[in-house]
Design a protein around this motif. Sequence first.
Motif, PDB file in Angstrom:
ATOM      1  N   SER A  62      17.975  -1.876  -9.523  1.00 59.47           N
ATOM      2  CA  SER A  62      19.243  -1.956  -8.738  1.00 59.47           C
ATOM      3  C   SER A  62      18.702  -2.115  -7.490  1.00 59.47           C
ATOM      4  N   PRO A  63      19.232  -3.038  -6.471  1.00 59.50           N
ATOM      5  CA  PRO A  63      18.850  -3.107  -5.070  1.00 59.50           C
ATOM      6  C   PRO A  63      19.211  -1.794  -4.203  1.00 59.50           C
ATOM      7  N   VAL A  64      17.978  -1.506  -3.716  1.00 56.34           N
ATOM      8  CA  VAL A  64      18.008  -0.213  -2.792  1.00 56.34           C
ATOM      9  C   VAL A  64      17.123  -0.797  -1.532  1.00 56.34           C
ATOM     10  N   ALA A  65      17.693  -0.461  -0.255  1.00 57.82           N
ATOM     11  CA  ALA A  65      17.031  -0.807   0.794  1.00 57.82           C
ATOM     12  C   ALA A  65      16.102   0.060   1.001  1.00 57.82           C
ATOM     13  N   SER A  86       0.744  -1.439   0.030  1.00 54.55           N
ATOM     14  CA  SER A  86       0.028   0.142   0.084  1.00 54.55           C
ATOM     15  C   SER A  86       0.993   1.178  -0.099  1.00 54.55           C
ATOM     16  N   VAL A  87       2.215   1.331   0.194  1.00 52.11           N
ATOM     17  CA  VAL A  87       2.913   2.322   0.159  1.00 52.11           C
ATOM     18  C   VAL A  87       3.998   2.126  -1.057  1.00 52.11           C
ATOM     19  N   SER A  88       3.519   2.979  -2.049  1.00 55.42           N
ATOM     20  CA  SER A  88       4.373   3.008  -3.160  1.00 55.42           C
ATOM     21  C   SER A  88       5.823   3.128  -3.378  1.00 55.42           C
ATOM     22  N   PRO A  89       6.429   4.011  -2.548  1.00 51.87           N
ATOM     23  CA  PRO A  89       7.920   4.322  -2.169  1.00 51.87           C
ATOM     24  C   PRO A  89       8.404   3.356  -1.818  1.00 51.87           C
ATOM     25  N   TRP A  90       7.999   1.975  -1.124  1.00 54.38           N
ATOM     26  CA  TRP A  90       8.812   1.049  -0.890  1.00 54.38           C
ATOM     27  C   TRP A  90       8.552  -0.265  -2.118  1.00 54.38           C
ATOM     28  N   LEU A  91       8.116  -0.028  -3.043  1.00 54.65           N
ATOM     29  CA  LEU A  91       7.856  -1.116  -4.019  1.00 54.65           C
ATOM     30  C   LEU A  91       9.339  -1.194  -4.686  1.00 54.65           C
ATOM     31  N   TYR A  92       9.769  -2.530  -4.836  1.00 55.30           N
ATOM     32  CA  TYR A  92      10.943  -3.065  -5.154  1.00 55.30           C
ATOM     33  C   TYR A  92      12.003  -2.703  -4.605  1.00 55.30           C
ATOM     34  N   LYS A  93      11.942  -2.461  -3.476  1.00 56.45           N
ATOM     35  CA  LYS A  93      13.291  -2.243  -2.398  1.00 56.45           C
ATOM     36  C   LYS A  93      13.488  -3.463  -1.602  1.00 56.45           C
ATOM     37  N   ALA A 115      22.648 -11.428  -2.343  1.00 55.20           N
ATOM     38  CA  ALA A 115      23.990 -11.983  -2.801  1.00 55.20           C
ATOM     39  C   ALA A 115      23.874 -11.422  -4.378  1.00 55.20           C
ATOM     40  N   ALA A 116      25.404 -11.258  -5.036  1.00 51.75           N
ATOM     41  CA  ALA A 116      25.360 -11.062  -6.046  1.00 51.75           C
ATOM     42  C   ALA A 116      24.652 -11.941  -7.247  1.00 51.75           C
ATOM     43  N   ALA A 117      24.734 -13.184  -7.125  1.00 49.51           N
ATOM     44  CA  ALA A 117      24.053 -13.889  -8.061  1.00 49.51           C
ATOM     45  C   ALA A 117      22.564 -13.678  -7.908  1.00 49.51           C
ATOM     46  N   ASP A 118      21.826 -13.442  -6.848  1.00 52.34           N
ATOM     47  CA  ASP A 118      20.642 -13.117  -6.705  1.00 52.34           C
ATOM     48  C   ASP A 118      20.156 -11.826  -7.690  1.00 52.34           C
ATOM     49  N   VAL A 119      20.999 -10.931  -7.415  1.00 57.32           N
ATOM     50  CA  VAL A 119      20.937  -9.612  -8.036  1.00 57.32           C
ATOM     51  C   VAL A 119      20.971  -9.742  -9.610  1.00 57.32           C
ATOM     52  N   GLN A 120      21.923 -10.340  -9.772  1.00 56.11           N
ATOM     53  CA  GLN A 120      22.015 -10.537 -11.438  1.00 56.11           C
ATOM     54  C   GLN A 120      20.680 -11.495 -11.937  1.00 56.11           C
TER      55      GLN A 120
END
Length: 705
Positions: free
Chosen positions: A226-229, A195-202, A208-213
Amino acid sequence: MLALSGLLVWGAGEWAAQSELDNQWDNLRRSSEVQTLALRGVATRYSFLPFTAAQQPLVTALLKAPDSERDRAAANVYLETVNAHAGSDVLYVMDTSGRTVASSNWQSPRSFVHQNYSNRPYFSDALAGLAGRFYGVGKTTGEPGLFASAPVRDGDRVIGVVAVKIDMQPIVATWAQLRDPVFVTDALGIVFLGSVSPWLYKTTRPLAAADVQRVRNEEQYGSDWSPVAVPWTLRQQRDEPGMELALPAGGSRYLALNEALPDLGWTLTLTADSRAVALARQQAWALASLASGLLVLAALYWRLRERHLQENQRARIELEQRVQERTHALQQAQAFRQSMEDALLVGMRARDLQGRIVYVNAAMCEMVGYRADELVGQLPPYPYWHPDDLPRHWQDSEMALAGQAAPQGFESRLRHRDGRDVHTMVYTARLIDGDNRNIGWMSSVVDITAQKRAEEQQQQREAQLQRVQRVITVGEMASTLAHELNQPLAALVNYAAAARALAAQGRTDLLADSLTALSDQALRAADIVGRIRRWVRQQPQSREPCDLNVVVDQSLALLLRAEARRHGIPVQLDLAAGPLCVNADRVLLEQVVLNLGLNALQAMQGAQAAHGSAEPESPPPELLLRTRAEAGHALLEVLDRGPGLPPEIAARLFEPFFTTRAEGLGLGLNICRSIVESMGGELQASNREGGGAVFVIRLPEAPEK
């Protein structure tokens, strides 16, 4: 006194805070159960579509011949129709390379056709023979959704993949109406729905690098992800079922409860603002302070009370006298109430919270044939429960004891002690004591046996009357059968003659088409006979949602187009842009369209024969079929350029056995009107502006499934 008051205030605040905290966790658990069911319902609602579409011969044919434009067009129309009826977002088919060969949005500017989705996991899973499920941002539309897939098999070989895209935004819109945040994370801890759109895909934890790739290769959350906390931290609460979610820089704090969904690979997190706990503590402090002050006032009041003891003694004596008078009045009222209960014709039964009978009145005893002392103290099953309805009795009893009895009452069949059946209506309400506590349940039992018998007799009379009416119409049905079979039998003769001629010429390629058409007409004749037999035998009509535009196309394909060509009369179509869905018997509705179209062709042919060639100023003959929607109804108009409807003919147009043709039976229009009215519609006729006639079929429009 001050120390005691301070300890009371502090203890009250801590108790209230802990109580509110426990209440918040309970609310989160209950909300989690509801939201989990809703999320699973949306996620699995359309999972059957890929498996269903994978069995469709049109899809298999296209995957075997992906360059066939005819197969592609047929598959596109099929997927578009299925997707529209199901209500999903997009339904599409991919070959083994991941290229989309057909899609329900083939006409959209952002069509999936020719797009390649081989890097998506749901494609590789289905290609391996498994069912796939994957949430991500669309590569073509850029809009997120849930993708479900299934393999298309040709024997033991997978030749393609069918996938459906499901829009999850409706449940997000529901969450947006909640006061506190709700979000869902995937197996990697990435927030992808909430329900909070700024949190999406964070991310909620380091990846791990393999998961990011892998996420980037699959373009799960867009090509530039790209991964952002996330902008908050989670901290486990000691001795609590959940965690604390804290926003930075002195922001809000929430109680957070995670609910794992292992079948989907997701985790649902619900939150509740923790400020309610602090507010409860502050309110408890205020109330405890007030209570401490009241204790001081009570001590002062005690001293004042001692001074007025003698006056109170006199008042107590007067009070005792009033109590005796009230007790006598209550005894009189109790006797009066008992007399009223004994005189009631409605049975009264009281049960405690465990279902034990604690009271029955005389009417209840007479209704079931048992004495009060035989019923009081009984637990379910009660001796008057009907042995054939025991499962329903148990269900009704459990719902009543749980406080879920229907407020409008429910029917219950009881067995009298002498063996006869007693039909009753039972109304249940809470039994409240003087302290306003629920101590049981009071039921009013009304004997409706005589009413039920009267209703059954009335139903039997109505059924007999309907049967007599249908038997009376058997003669008309015989004529109807002859009239309705005329067209398929004529088509059978034409197709048989064509097949004989093709066989004599050795043209086997066209012979198979003629034999197939001949078989279809034979099946259609059998279907007409079967439907009329079911109608006579009081069986329900086979009504189903169907598109009025499709019915018109089918009628043209069956006979109308060939007849119009034979008469040299052009056929024009003016169909509504979108589907016009109605609940109807498709075969009978096609028969109505055929009858009206053939009547129009015969009327124009007769007019040409009577007057020779058309006058220069008269409009040329044509048959126009037009569909449109109007005020909640679907309309089909059949327009011709024949002689029109003189007043003396229009007045008797729908009468049985009235005809203006020497070879006609005069039943066609009467049968058409009866069929349309049986589907809840109406058939009307009028003269067309500029010459000719107009027949209008008006049917209630049904919602699309």
